[in-house]
Design an enzyme around this catalytic site. Structure first.
Site, PDB file in Angstrom:
ATOM      1  CG  ASP A  33      -2.105   0.889   1.119  1.00 45.87           C
ATOM      2  OD1 ASP A  33      -2.122   1.742   0.216  1.00 45.87           O
ATOM      3  OD2 ASP A  33      -3.027   0.753   1.933  1.00 45.87           O
ATOM      4  CG  ASP A  34      -0.281   4.933   0.066  1.00 44.19           C
ATOM      5  OD1 ASP A  34      -1.078   4.534  -0.796  1.00 44.19           O
ATOM      6  OD2 ASP A  34      -0.558   5.811   0.892  1.00 44.19           O
ATOM      7  CB  CYS A  71      -6.408   2.779  -1.771  1.00 45.61           C
ATOM      8  SG  CYS A  71      -5.088   3.620  -0.897  1.00 45.61           S
ATOM      9  CE  LYS A 125      -6.473   0.315   1.863  1.00 46.04           C
ATOM     10  NZ  LYS A 125      -5.562   1.450   1.677  1.00 46.04           N
ATOM     11  CG  HIS A 127     -10.072   1.022   0.694  1.00 46.45           C
ATOM     12  ND1 HIS A 127      -9.046   1.882   0.368  1.00 46.45           N
ATOM     13  CD2 HIS A 127     -11.122   1.819   1.037  1.00 46.45           C
ATOM     14  CE1 HIS A 127      -9.449   3.133   0.508  1.00 46.45           C
ATOM     15  NE2 HIS A 127     -10.716   3.123   0.915  1.00 46.45           N
ATOM     16  CG  HIS A 213      -2.010   4.012   3.678  1.00 46.54           C
ATOM     17  ND1 HIS A 213      -2.408   4.934   4.624  1.00 46.54           N
ATOM     18  CD2 HIS A 213      -2.788   4.240   2.579  1.00 46.54           C
ATOM     19  CE1 HIS A 213      -3.377   5.684   4.127  1.00 46.54           C
ATOM     20  NE2 HIS A 213      -3.627   5.290   2.888  1.00 46.54           N
ATOM     21  CG  ASP A 271      -2.181   0.763  -3.115  1.00 48.71           C
ATOM     22  OD1 ASP A 271      -1.045   1.258  -3.001  1.00 48.71           O
ATOM     23  OD2 ASP A 271      -3.122   1.062  -2.351  1.00 48.71           O
ATOM     24  CG  ASN A 272      -1.605   4.295  -4.388  1.00 50.09           C
ATOM     25  OD1 ASN A 272      -2.646   3.872  -3.909  1.00 50.09           O
ATOM     26  ND2 ASN A 272      -0.648   4.808  -3.626  1.00 50.09           N
ATOM     27  CE  LYS A 289      -2.916   7.447  -1.504  1.00 51.59           C
ATOM     28  NZ  LYS A 289      -3.066   6.984  -0.105  1.00 51.59           N
TER      29      LYS A 289
END
Length: 508
Positions: A33-34, A71, A125, A127, A213, A271-272, A289
């Site tokens: 994540d991130d 996300c 996660k 989401h 994240h 994810d990004n 991001k």
């Protein structure tokens, strides 16, 4: 009279000491994540990622691989195989109190794997919405789920806005306070692996780490090796990355101990792009991001497996996160019947054999709810005020407001901070010391880049190649004709966990 022929699933079985074993590969998909483009060892980072580096170097590094800038959209395209303009999730993310979710009108990747006879498990996660029971992971194809439903929370208390968000299937988990999530999720994923019975079915495991994240939290000893990094956020973030890397090493060890590794396809993705304000970095790519620049959506990704025909190489074919849906279902020898039209392509031959990619273009997004920017530049075609981006071949077109346009080197590159140019206030030897590179005219809403030749997006070609701009605008106009209305409802006060035992969960 029309005769309906149902597909017949044919599984190849091998006979081992413990009985019949399904020879189809186990699939393990790990999503960070991130996680910034710069922040992996093989991209020249100061941050140590020995396990990720080894897996990527021995496998296939995907260096023309794209995700979404934030996300929910990436996760929705992974699970649906469809562009976010076709699921209504093209604007922002799903906020905790929104009655929203990945639409139920098409099966998820987990649904298709389960349909094909796989054991399906998820850790981490979600989401993708939870306002109704039917949107929960265990109702979207997963046999089991351990993790959190919202988009971010404390790594140790597992709370969001003061309320618990940690679940074991449908039950809240109250007794893991103080257990750092990267270590907790690695343990739970390893438990799934060790409990798996390969004589009954192959395994599909989706591990979506909270790492890296915000908030910036990690046990102190992971930061000790980064004492030379003076920026506090960057130092903490580096420790978080290393902790995640350690977890991935432990996960692969569990696969080997369980005897699954030699028949596993291991996929890693972010994810990004990294969030600069939270310690992440995407240098030398532009933006971060949330932006439509390469720093927001050019992802870190690789595949490792003994089943790859070609290993230990860098793949530069165009691949998108939506491609994992048909690729993974294809590996499972499943069928794509019952899905709505997919935007992803089966990329296994591309990855495994370095064959040409079937993908020739890629819609990054069209977001009609995002604030419009400037004035229309070209009549009778796509409205350039709308935030959108498209890749066709070597060329990338951006319209509207793309987000932060800066190139930001990581703070630990001390050689870029030795001297300062008095005229700009930036380091004299900083590659971006010309401030004109960092700011765009306020009314500009069209950019064109040759991403193959200019991956850092430093040379805008929109004025010199207007015919290419027109061609790509016509493709955006086509995609815009296929858009479904955005789903972005108002937050519902009934979602408050204070009304539901202090735990985030369904409220309708």
């Amino acid at each position: 009279m029309q005769v309906l022929v149902q597909p017949i699933l044919v599984f190849v079985l091998l006979w081992g000491e413990s009985g019949a074993v399904d020879a189809r590969p186990n699939i393990v998909f790990v999503l960070a994540d991130d996680y910034g483009f710069h922040d992996i060892g093989y991209h020249g980072s100061r941050i140590r990622t020995p396990n990720l580096d080894k897996l990527a170097t021995e496998g296939v590094r995907l260096e023309n691989y794209y995700v979404q800038p934030i996300c929910t959209p990436t996760r929705s395209q992974l699970m649906s195989g469809r562009y976010q303009i076709h699921t209504g999730l093209q604007h922002s993310i799903i906020h905790p109190a929104q009655p929203n979710g990945l639409p139920l009108n098409s099966p998820t990747l987990a649904d298709k794997m389960k349909e094909g006879g796989y054991a399906t498990h998820m850790v981490g996660k979600w989401h993708l919405g939870f306002y109704k029971q039917e949107y929960l992971p265990t109702n979207r194809g997963f046999d089991s789920y351990y993790g959190y439903l919202t988009g971010a929370e404390d790594y140790l208390t597992h709370k969001r806005s003061g309320f618990l968000d940690l679940h074991d299937n449908l039950d809240p988990v109250f007794n893991e306070t103080g257990h750092y999530s990267a270590q907790l999720f690695t343990q739970k994923a390893s438990d799934v692996i060790m409990a798996h019975d390969s004589t009954k079915s192959p395994l599909f495991l989706y591990l979506a780490y909270q790492s890296v994240h915000g908030p910036l939290e990690v046990p102190e000893h992971y930061m000790e090796q980064y004492r030379d990094i003076k920026d506090t956020k960057r130092r903490t973030y580096a420790g978080m990355v290393t902790c995640m890397d350690e977890g991935i090493g432990n996960l692969t060890s569990a696969l080997k101990t369980a005897g699954l590794w030699d028949n596993t396809v291991f996929i890693f993705s972010t994810d990004n792009g990294g969030q600069i304000y939270e310690g992440g970095n995407n240098y030398p790519l532009r933006g971060w991001k949330g932006s439509l620049w390469e720093g927001g959506l050019h992802g870190v990704g690789f595949v490792h497996s003994p089943l790859l025909h070609k290993q230990g190489y860098v793949n530069r074919a165009l691949i998108h996160v939506s491609d994992w849906f048909p690729t993974i279902v294809g590996l499972a020898r499943g069928f794509l019947n019952g899905t709505l039209p997919l935007d992803g392509f089966d990329q296994w031959r591309t990855i495994s054999k370095d064959a040409p990619s079937p993908r020739k273009e890629l819609l990054h997004n069209i977001d009609i709810l995002y604030g419009r920017s400037g004035s229309p530049r070209y009549p009778d075609t796509f409205d350039t005020r709308i935030r959108a981006a498209l890749r066709v071949g070597d060329y990338k077109l951006i319209t509207g407001n793309p987000g932060n346009s800066s190139w930001i080197p990581p703070p630990e590159l001390q050689d870029l901070r030795d001297t300062t140019d008095a005229s700009t206030g930036k380091p004299a030897n900083h590659p971006d010391s010309d401030h004109r590179l960092l700011f765009r005219p306020s009314d500009q809403n069209v950019w064109l880049f040759n991403i193959t030749a200019d991956p850092e997006e430093r040379h805008d070609l929109s004025d010199s190649l207007p015919e290419v701009v027109q061609q790509l605008l016509s493709r955006l106009l086509y995609y815009n004709s296929t858009v479904v209305p955005p789903r972005f409802p108002k937050e519902d006060p009934n979602a408050s966990p204070g009304k539901h035992g202090g735990v985030w969960g369904p409220w309708e």
